[in-house]
Write an enzyme that holds these catalytic residues in place. Sequence first.
Site, PDB file in Angstrom:
ATOM      1  N   ASP A 329       0.830  -1.200   0.000  1.00  0.00           N
ATOM      2  CA  ASP A 329       0.000   0.000   0.000  1.00  0.00           C
ATOM      3  C   ASP A 329       0.876   1.267   0.000  1.00  0.00           C
ATOM      4  O   ASP A 329       1.980   1.265   0.531  1.00  0.00           O
ATOM      5  CB  ASP A 329      -0.874  -0.031   1.261  1.00  0.00           C
ATOM      6  CG  ASP A 329      -1.855   1.111   1.307  1.00  0.00           C
ATOM      7  OD1 ASP A 329      -2.648   1.237   0.366  1.00  0.00           O
ATOM      8  OD2 ASP A 329      -1.834   1.883   2.299  1.00  0.00           O
ATOM      9  N   GLU A 358       1.791  -0.047  -4.756  1.00  0.00           N
ATOM     10  CA  GLU A 358       0.778   0.911  -5.224  1.00  0.00           C
ATOM     11  C   GLU A 358       1.457   2.252  -5.491  1.00  0.00           C
ATOM     12  O   GLU A 358       1.979   2.892  -4.587  1.00  0.00           O
ATOM     13  CB  GLU A 358      -0.310   1.090  -4.161  1.00  0.00           C
ATOM     14  CG  GLU A 358      -1.360   2.101  -4.583  1.00  0.00           C
ATOM     15  CD  GLU A 358      -2.140   2.708  -3.422  1.00  0.00           C
ATOM     16  OE1 GLU A 358      -3.250   3.195  -3.662  1.00  0.00           O
ATOM     17  OE2 GLU A 358      -1.649   2.701  -2.283  1.00  0.00           O
TER      18      GLU A 358
END
Length: 615
Positions: A329, A358
């Site tokens: 993330d 990400e």
Amino acid sequence: MRKSFILLFLALLTTRVNAQKLERVEPMFWWVGMYNPKLQLLVHGTEIAALEAEINYPGVKLAEIHKVENPNYLFLDLEISAEAKAGKFPIVFNKNGKKKLQYVYELKNKEQSSSRIQGVTSKDLIYLLMPDRFANGDKSNDVIKGMRETKLNRDSMYYRHGGDLQGLIGKLDYLKDLGITTIWMTPEIENDMPLASYHGYAATDHYKIDPRYGTLELYKTYVNKAHEKGLKVIKDVVHNHMGTGHWFYNDMPMKDWVNQWPTYTQTSYRDEPVMDPHASETDKKKMLDGWFVPSMPDFNQKNPYVQNYITQNHIWWIEYAGIDGLRLDTYPYNEPEYMRDWAKKLKAEFPTLSIFGETLVNSVAAQAFFTGGSTVRPGFDTELPGITDAVIKNAIYEALNGKSGWTDGIFRLYTTIAQDFLYKDADQNVVFLDNHDMSRFYSMVGEDLNKFKTGMSILLTMRGIPQIYYGTEILMKNFSNPDGLVRSDFPGGWEGDKTDKFTKDGRTVQENEAWNHISILANYRKESIALQTGKLMQFVPEDGLYTYFRYTEVGKKDVMIVVNTEDKVKELDTSRFEQRLSKFTSATNVLTKEKLGSIKTISVPAKTTLVLELN
Ligand code: CA
């Protein structure tokens, strides 16, 4: 006499107040035979630092004991030799040589099975889902007594809806039929936050599955069942931050466990200072050390105890459950040096593991900056194999929605792919059209089914690892402001739902058309070497048509893709594709099964993408 009595009483009282208590040891167990022989245990308990830890177990050395600012912690450095055998042993905590507490630690044998930690590659198709919003297989865990969020409310996008691991297990066959090979769900570890905890990005316990999803054992069962069905599993992990409800945020080992600021300081959400040669240290610090939101404190990844804690936690999950890949993330918000060292450690431990970060950034160069071995970051290798390729997504949208120009419309997609030279391996990029933070694809193309199909055809034939978002296959729609709107429940996932769109009969004609389009291509992709691992060759778009090939050196079953985003039928003269077509004389339309006896000219219907298998 009286004075000594009072002193004795005070001494007894002090002992009572200071009575040591062991709350937890993390990681709570480990394995023998790991690549890295070192292990740092976090020990948490009231005044635990007043005790002396001791371990007597063959092959295990207690190399160092660290006391830190907070007396409720000890950090124990263990060295586990290659000769150490699996087994249990006590970690004894003494006071003046007398045993006060103990924790029975276990070293397990690593599980050996070829279906564990398989890696996720361009052969796969990822399905991203939010466990709270997909399917509710166990009503008994909908509300858990004692947790901060006290009710279920499916009418509100901010509350828990009750979806869980058992629900997902019940839908594995559905995913398999659709042609999915890999499941990525948003984080399933405990998020005991007072509101909007369903998204999973505010961890409150790194070693616990959120009880509303299930248990540790059920998580492992889910991974095993997925593997049995030939599906792989990606775990979504967050290095950057936690939730304010985290047990250790409320009793931190040391003040700099998180990044501290004189007053609350939020990240700028601007990735540029991390890569900009002209950036100021102030801007860089704000991006990296600023907090994501007030309820998500920012880990201080320069702190070696934090580094060990996070790295070991991820290693623990992979070895425990046999996970195939990790999605990282908010990648650009993390300390670059730490993330590089983290990736090296993970890859050393699990060479077959796949990793992608990400990166919601705005250019190919910026994406490449974060990938390992790229050409754009001399002197620093992130060791990150893949990223989420938002730039390709934007280019596909531009191809579908824009007006053609020198670098606009379909040319945007062409020029974006041309810049793949910046990556070491663009095949490790995860390609997608929407996700849990973005407006849904069907809405973004104005609910135009032709555009939807073209986008899906490009996605499933493009280089990289394609990913679709739950519900996209049934034309779920909405815009992402607020983001809860794109996180609706999958209709049919709950007992009593009015429709069940997991079944053909529950879907409308149009929804089945979309579903079948994806399913045919996804299942074809499972058998197509050209689409899975073949090279890509693209041709400069001409006359509004964009043509590319996926091919292998074998020269069999290559795939030709022709994109027509315009509103009229086009006749394509294929003579300029000689380099790719010389071995072939006919083709089969993968979607319609229609045979093309000749491929000298090909008729391309309006707003259609042809996917042709060459014979
Ligand atoms: Ca439930």
